[in-house]
Design an enzyme around this catalytic site. Structure first.
Site, PDB file in Angstrom:
ATOM      1  N   LYS A  10       7.061   0.386  -3.354  1.00  0.00           N
ATOM      2  CA  LYS A  10       6.988   1.390  -4.423  1.00  0.00           C
ATOM      3  C   LYS A  10       8.276   2.204  -4.399  1.00  0.00           C
ATOM      4  O   LYS A  10       8.979   2.291  -3.382  1.00  0.00           O
ATOM      5  CB  LYS A  10       5.774   2.310  -4.257  1.00  0.00           C
ATOM      6  N   ASP A 136      -0.105   7.820   0.750  1.00  0.00           N
ATOM      7  CA  ASP A 136       0.387   6.845  -0.228  1.00  0.00           C
ATOM      8  C   ASP A 136      -0.533   5.640  -0.392  1.00  0.00           C
ATOM      9  O   ASP A 136      -0.344   4.858  -1.334  1.00  0.00           O
ATOM     10  CB  ASP A 136       1.777   6.332   0.179  1.00  0.00           C
TER      11      ASP A 136
END
Length: 284
Positions: A10, A136
């Site tokens: 990401k 996350d």
């Protein structure tokens, strides 16, 4: 019953720090987007009932490995006998790079084992489990590009442009705790009220960790200065990786081909649906 799933990287397209909480964590606003590049995790049945990960990661005890922790957390949640599983990790993402590699691996373990063990837990349930492993993890579990708030766990789906990225890993490892403990860290960026799509004036958005990281890690500053010659470049997470965005693969590859020696990295496309979820759809 053997299958392989991606654990994608990401990027934090921006990272604003809005304040510090009483528990020591920081209130954030960020925009997550996935890349079509990352680790891979293969799941295979075992006859002995054990959960095994191969190969072991250097300097990471099995009890601390997020993949093993995710598997044990899911098994405890099921609270019934489950078949053994071997998980084989192909590690491509640099550790400590700000690309979410460990969190992504944990999310792939949760979703992969949910399928492997036919547990049928919802994404909400798996995201809740994942939050216990790291802030996350939920965005990787849910699999959509998202505007993140809180400590990054409050997610609103977003659709940033799916551009191409040059991602560079300078030759250093960032201590995240050190970055967030710095007195000079910006902690008062005003909140934005709508989930931005990274359109319009990009200078409105930044990574509030960048100045501190560059001061403490000259290698990052040097790489950032080089990549900025080709357009806006930014730190992702607390680094050490930096990224520049480009409208086409050919432009990104041209910049990549001219990178300085001693710097690793890759070229990848930004995607708003996680490659993990696309692959899981094929398995069903």
């Amino acid at each position: 019953m053997t299958f392989t799933l991606p654990a994608p990287a990401k990027l934090n397209l921006f990272l604003h720090i809005n304040g510090r909480r009483e528990d020591g964590y920081h209130e954030l606003q960020t925009l997550f987007q996935f890349l079509d590049f990352g680790d891979e995790l293969t799941f295979s049945p075992r006859q002995d009932g054990q959960i095994v990960l191969e190969p072991a990661l250097p300097d990471v005890p099995a009890a601390d490995n997020l993949i093993i922790r995710a598997a044990r957390l899911l098994k405890a949640r099921a609270n019934r006998p489950l078949p053994g599983v071997s998980m084989t990790l192909i590690k491509r993402l640099p550790m400590g790079g700000g690309l979410g590699g460990g969190s992504s691996d944990a999310a792939t373990a949760l979703l992969g084992l949910n399928h492997f063990w036919a547990l049928n837990y919802s994404l909400d349930e798996l995201a809740e489990l994942g939050l216990a492993l790291g802030a996350d993890v939920p965005v990787f579990v849910r699999g959509s590009a998202a505007f993140g708030e809180g400590i990054g766990e409050k997610l609103t789906a977003a659709q940033p442009p799916e551009d191409w990225f040059v991602v560079l890993k300078p030759p250093c490892n960032i201590n995240t705790g050190l970055i967030f403990s710095q007195q000079g860290l910006t902690r008062d960026t005003p909140r934005i009220t709508i989930a931005p799509a990274f359109e319009g004036d990009a200078s409105r958005y930044r990574n509030d960790c960048e100045d501190v990281v560059c001061r403490l890690y000259p290698e990052v500053e040097k790489s950032l200065e080089w990549l900025s010659k080709f357009g806006p470049a930014r730190l992702t997470g607390t680094g050490a990786c930096i990224f520049g965005r480009f409208p086409t693969e050919s432009k990104a590859q041209k910049v990549w081909a001219s990178k300085p020696s001693g710097i690793t990295g890759f070229v990848a496309k930004g995607v708003n649906q996680s490659p993990l979820h696309r692959k899981l759809t094929e398995l069903r």
